[in-house]
Design a protein around this motif. Structure first.
Motif, PDB file in Angstrom:
ATOM      1  N   ASP A 193       0.814  -1.207   0.000  1.00  0.00           N
ATOM      2  CA  ASP A 193       0.000   0.000   0.000  1.00  0.00           C
ATOM      3  C   ASP A 193       0.851   1.262   0.000  1.00  0.00           C
ATOM      4  O   ASP A 193       0.325   2.360   0.086  1.00  0.00           O
ATOM      5  CB  ASP A 193      -0.940   0.013   1.208  1.00  0.00           C
ATOM      6  CG  ASP A 193      -0.191  -0.046   2.525  1.00  0.00           C
ATOM      7  OD1 ASP A 193       1.014  -0.377   2.505  1.00  0.00           O
ATOM      8  OD2 ASP A 193      -0.798   0.236   3.576  1.00  0.00           O
ATOM      9  N   TYR A 194       2.178   1.121  -0.095  1.00  0.00           N
ATOM     10  CA  TYR A 194       3.068   2.271  -0.215  1.00  0.00           C
ATOM     11  C   TYR A 194       3.967   2.055  -1.437  1.00  0.00           C
ATOM     12  O   TYR A 194       4.341   0.925  -1.769  1.00  0.00           O
ATOM     13  CB  TYR A 194       3.910   2.446   1.051  1.00  0.00           C
ATOM     14  CG  TYR A 194       4.676   1.212   1.471  1.00  0.00           C
ATOM     15  CD1 TYR A 194       5.963   0.955   0.997  1.00  0.00           C
ATOM     16  CD2 TYR A 194       4.117   0.283   2.347  1.00  0.00           C
ATOM     17  CE1 TYR A 194       6.653  -0.164   1.371  1.00  0.00           C
ATOM     18  CE2 TYR A 194       4.803  -0.844   2.723  1.00  0.00           C
ATOM     19  CZ  TYR A 194       6.082  -1.061   2.248  1.00  0.00           C
ATOM     20  OH  TYR A 194       6.772  -2.178   2.609  1.00  0.00           O
ATOM     21  N   TRP A 195       4.308   3.155  -2.122  1.00  0.00           N
ATOM     22  CA  TRP A 195       5.063   3.031  -3.369  1.00  0.00           C
ATOM     23  C   TRP A 195       6.176   4.067  -3.503  1.00  0.00           C
ATOM     24  O   TRP A 195       6.932   4.030  -4.488  1.00  0.00           O
ATOM     25  CB  TRP A 195       4.111   3.167  -4.565  1.00  0.00           C
ATOM     26  CG  TRP A 195       3.271   4.414  -4.534  1.00  0.00           C
ATOM     27  CD1 TRP A 195       2.040   4.544  -3.982  1.00  0.00           C
ATOM     28  CD2 TRP A 195       3.600   5.713  -5.049  1.00  0.00           C
ATOM     29  NE1 TRP A 195       1.574   5.815  -4.122  1.00  0.00           N
ATOM     30  CE2 TRP A 195       2.513   6.569  -4.786  1.00  0.00           C
ATOM     31  CE3 TRP A 195       4.700   6.223  -5.723  1.00  0.00           C
ATOM     32  CZ2 TRP A 195       2.495   7.902  -5.160  1.00  0.00           C
ATOM     33  CZ3 TRP A 195       4.689   7.560  -6.100  1.00  0.00           C
ATOM     34  CH2 TRP A 195       3.604   8.380  -5.819  1.00  0.00           C
ATOM     35  N   LEU A 196       6.307   4.989  -2.592  1.00  0.00           N
ATOM     36  CA  LEU A 196       7.338   6.018  -2.702  1.00  0.00           C
ATOM     37  C   LEU A 196       8.737   5.406  -2.644  1.00  0.00           C
ATOM     38  O   LEU A 196       8.975   4.464  -1.886  1.00  0.00           O
ATOM     39  CB  LEU A 196       7.189   7.029  -1.568  1.00  0.00           C
ATOM     40  CG  LEU A 196       6.209   8.191  -1.789  1.00  0.00           C
ATOM     41  CD1 LEU A 196       6.257   9.135  -0.610  1.00  0.00           C
ATOM     42  CD2 LEU A 196       6.526   8.946  -3.071  1.00  0.00           C
ATOM     43  N   CYS A 197       9.663   5.948  -3.437  1.00  0.00           N
ATOM     44  CA  CYS A 197      11.058   5.530  -3.410  1.00  0.00           C
ATOM     45  C   CYS A 197      11.915   6.687  -3.919  1.00  0.00           C
ATOM     46  O   CYS A 197      11.452   7.503  -4.725  1.00  0.00           O
ATOM     47  CB  CYS A 197      11.281   4.275  -4.254  1.00  0.00           C
ATOM     48  SG  CYS A 197      10.865   4.466  -6.002  1.00  0.00           S
ATOM     49  N   LYS A 216       7.528   5.031   5.248  1.00  0.00           N
ATOM     50  CA  LYS A 216       7.029   4.356   4.054  1.00  0.00           C
ATOM     51  C   LYS A 216       6.031   5.198   3.270  1.00  0.00           C
ATOM     52  O   LYS A 216       5.833   4.967   2.073  1.00  0.00           O
ATOM     53  CB  LYS A 216       6.375   3.024   4.440  1.00  0.00           C
ATOM     54  CG  LYS A 216       7.354   2.020   5.013  1.00  0.00           C
ATOM     55  CD  LYS A 216       6.644   0.737   5.393  1.00  0.00           C
ATOM     56  CE  LYS A 216       7.619  -0.281   5.953  1.00  0.00           C
ATOM     57  NZ  LYS A 216       6.950  -1.533   6.343  1.00  0.00           N
ATOM     58  N   TYR A 217       5.408   6.186   3.930  1.00  0.00           N
ATOM     59  CA  TYR A 217       4.340   6.941   3.291  1.00  0.00           C
ATOM     60  C   TYR A 217       4.675   8.411   3.074  1.00  0.00           C
ATOM     61  O   TYR A 217       3.965   9.086   2.344  1.00  0.00           O
ATOM     62  CB  TYR A 217       3.054   6.846   4.136  1.00  0.00           C
ATOM     63  CG  TYR A 217       2.603   5.437   4.402  1.00  0.00           C
ATOM     64  CD1 TYR A 217       1.813   4.749   3.486  1.00  0.00           C
ATOM     65  CD2 TYR A 217       2.987   4.774   5.566  1.00  0.00           C
ATOM     66  CE1 TYR A 217       1.398   3.453   3.731  1.00  0.00           C
ATOM     67  CE2 TYR A 217       2.581   3.479   5.819  1.00  0.00           C
ATOM     68  CZ  TYR A 217       1.790   2.822   4.890  1.00  0.00           C
ATOM     69  OH  TYR A 217       1.390   1.530   5.136  1.00  0.00           O
ATOM     70  N   VAL A 218       5.707   8.917   3.697  1.00  0.00           N
ATOM     71  CA  VAL A 218       6.043  10.332   3.625  1.00  0.00           C
ATOM     72  C   VAL A 218       7.468  10.469   3.088  1.00  0.00           C
ATOM     73  O   VAL A 218       8.364   9.727   3.475  1.00  0.00           O
ATOM     74  CB  VAL A 218       5.932  11.015   5.014  1.00  0.00           C
ATOM     75  CG1 VAL A 218       6.255  12.494   4.909  1.00  0.00           C
ATOM     76  CG2 VAL A 218       4.545  10.810   5.593  1.00  0.00           C
ATOM     77  N   GLY A 219       7.661  11.417   2.165  1.00  0.00           N
ATOM     78  CA  GLY A 219       8.971  11.658   1.589  1.00  0.00           C
ATOM     79  C   GLY A 219       9.255  13.137   1.442  1.00  0.00           C
ATOM     80  O   GLY A 219       8.343  13.971   1.465  1.00  0.00           O
ATOM     81  N   GLU A 220      10.539  13.452   1.309  1.00  0.00           N
ATOM     82  CA  GLU A 220      10.959  14.831   1.071  1.00  0.00           C
ATOM     83  C   GLU A 220      11.056  15.050  -0.438  1.00  0.00           C
ATOM     84  O   GLU A 220      11.801  14.347  -1.130  1.00  0.00           O
ATOM     85  CB  GLU A 220      12.301  15.103   1.754  1.00  0.00           C
ATOM     86  CG  GLU A 220      12.188  15.244   3.258  1.00  0.00           C
ATOM     87  CD  GLU A 220      13.484  15.745   3.881  1.00  0.00           C
ATOM     88  OE1 GLU A 220      14.484  15.855   3.140  1.00  0.00           O
ATOM     89  OE2 GLU A 220      13.498  16.022   5.095  1.00  0.00           O
ATOM     90  N   ILE A 221      10.316  16.027  -0.952  1.00  0.00           N
ATOM     91  CA  ILE A 221      10.214  16.301  -2.376  1.00  0.00           C
ATOM     92  C   ILE A 221      10.928  17.620  -2.668  1.00  0.00           C
ATOM     93  O   ILE A 221      10.604  18.647  -2.051  1.00  0.00           O
ATOM     94  CB  ILE A 221       8.745  16.370  -2.839  1.00  0.00           C
ATOM     95  CG1 ILE A 221       7.933  15.216  -2.234  1.00  0.00           C
ATOM     96  CG2 ILE A 221       8.650  16.384  -4.345  1.00  0.00           C
ATOM     97  CD1 ILE A 221       8.403  13.855  -2.646  1.00  0.00           C
TER      98      ILE A 221
END
Length: 427
Positions: A310-314, A344-349
């Motif tokens: 259910d998470y896909w960020l990388c 797993k669900y939050v990233g720095e953009i």
């Protein structure tokens, strides 16, 4: 020598102060910034970057706290597994080793208020053996990883050997049937062995009448032998008839994926064309798949189920910000590159135009599809983590056709990948 030089006494003193751990009351977990005094922490709380992070936290506070809790749990358990795998150790000793890293996740940002609650959680979930003694809490790591890996490997090996053995027995039975038919044809005077049982009996009886010139006993014996041979062939044919195979994943739901359906459809059309050219029935011309092919299909479906998250960020992919709450700042529908993951669900953009760095949840992001021939990363599904080349897109069904590059599946073409499962790679 200037005031801001590297070797000034003030600069040296600042570096010495920054080496040790500072007070926890002046640490901001959302921004991961440590302040040295109350004035510095106050100035940080009034900064624009801190206000943006607090807006993100206000949108999904439970998810952020759960992310910090999971990161703290995994780091703490990794430390026990690496440093105290087979020993009984005090919980305070492990915790002091854990907080020695300046960039650790602080416990006051997790769902556990104290170390005692966290140790009790480890005992309830079965990760560690917990003991409450007069000297404090002691924990012992329970090593289940190696046992589970060995059991899973033996189970897969046993399933594969059973299917291969079944296929080998089917081939042996087919060879025995072929030999029996040839021997029956020779016994019937060169006949091909494709007649019915009644015709075989009548022919054997007529041959016996000619050979033994009307002897009733000889005719009865010959008919009995012929019936025995035909009975053996019928039993062998029943054994070789296609029956239900044992499916190791029968208790799970069998999901149909786009690439499976297209491959099966293409193979079925080719077989139908060959059968029509030969003048045979389509159903009769369709051969039965071998056990090895079915095993490969089941392994691919099992890999799809295990890699579908259910998470896909990388890191390293280009995403589009779809949060309307950030429209006032000018970030709505703007593209950015994922620099690192907070959880797993939050990233720095990092935004491509303004170069500003935001901390955004994946629910407010969208994957980006490049032009034909561009590089993409498969972020979800069976081939999760692989890089591929975009070959074509189907705008009606929202599918894409890609070819995997490098790695174990180099050159494999995936015909029906959803838009959400692939994302453009930052150049």
């Amino acid at each position: 020598m200037g005031k801001s030089d590297f070797l000034t006494p003030k600069a040296i003193a600042n570096r010495i102060k920054a080496k040790g751990l500072q007070k926890l009351r002046w640490y901001c977990q959302m921004c991961q910034k440590q302040c040295r005094d109350e004035n510095g922490f106050k100035c940080h709380c009034m900064s624009e970057s801190h206000q943006r992070q607090m807006q993100v936290f206000g949108q999904a506070p439970d998810r952020v706290v759960e992310g910090f809790s999971e990161e703290f749990f995994e780091s703490f358990l990794t430390l026990i597994r690496r440093a105290h795998r087979h020993s009984r150790v005090a919980a305070t000793v492990v915790y002091n080793e854990y907080i020695a890293d300046r960039h650790h996740v602080h416990m006051n940002s997790t769902r556990w208020a104290t170390l005692t609650e966290f140790i009790k959680f480890l005992g309830r979930e079965g990760y560690c053996k917990v003991e409450d003694t007069p000297k404090g809490w002691f924990i012992t790591y329970i090593d289940r990883d190696s046992e589970q890996a060995v059991k899973a490997r033996l189970k897969r090996k046993r399933i594969k050997s059973d299917l291969v053995e079944e296929e080998r027995q089917e081939r042996m039975i087919a060879r025995q049937i072929e030999r029996a038919q040839k021997s029956l044809a020779k016994a019937n005077g060169g006949d091909d062995g494709s007649d019915a049982e009644g015709e075989l009996e009548s022919e054997s009886q007529s041959d016996s009448e000619e050979e033994y010139s009307g002897s009733d006993d000889a005719q009865e014996d010959d008919a009995k032998e012929t019936n025995k041979v035909t009975g053996k062939i019928a039993i062998a044919l029943q054994k070789a008839a296609p029956g239900p195979k044992v499916n190791p994943y029968e208790d799970k739901t069998k999901a149909k994926f786009g690439f499976d359906e297209e491959e099966e459809l293409g193979a079925r059309e080719k077989k139908d064309e060959v059968a029509k050219k030969k003048g045979k029935d389509v159903k009769a011309a369709e051969p039965r798949r071998s056990a090895l092919d079915e095993l490969m299909k089941e392994e691919e479906k099992a890999k799809e189920r295990s890699n579908r998250k259910d998470y896909w960020l990388c890191p390293g992919i280009v995403v589009k910000v779809m949060s309307k709450s950030l429209a006032e700042k000018g970030y709505y529908k703007q593209k950015g590159v994922v620099k690192r993951l907070i959880d797993k669900y939050v990233g720095e953009i990092e935004m491509l135009e303004s170069k500003h760095v935001l901390r955004v949840d994946q629910d407010e992001l969208e994957t980006v599809i490049p032009q034909i021939g561009g590089l993409v990363r498969i972020v979800n599904g069976a081939y999760r983590g692989s890089n591929a080349r975009l070959l074509s897109v189907d705008t009606e069904k929202f599918y894409a056709k890609v070819q995997v590059e490098k790695g174990l599946y180099d050159g494999k073409v995936l015909r029906a990948i959803e838009y959400e499962d692939i994302c453009k790679i930052a150049q």
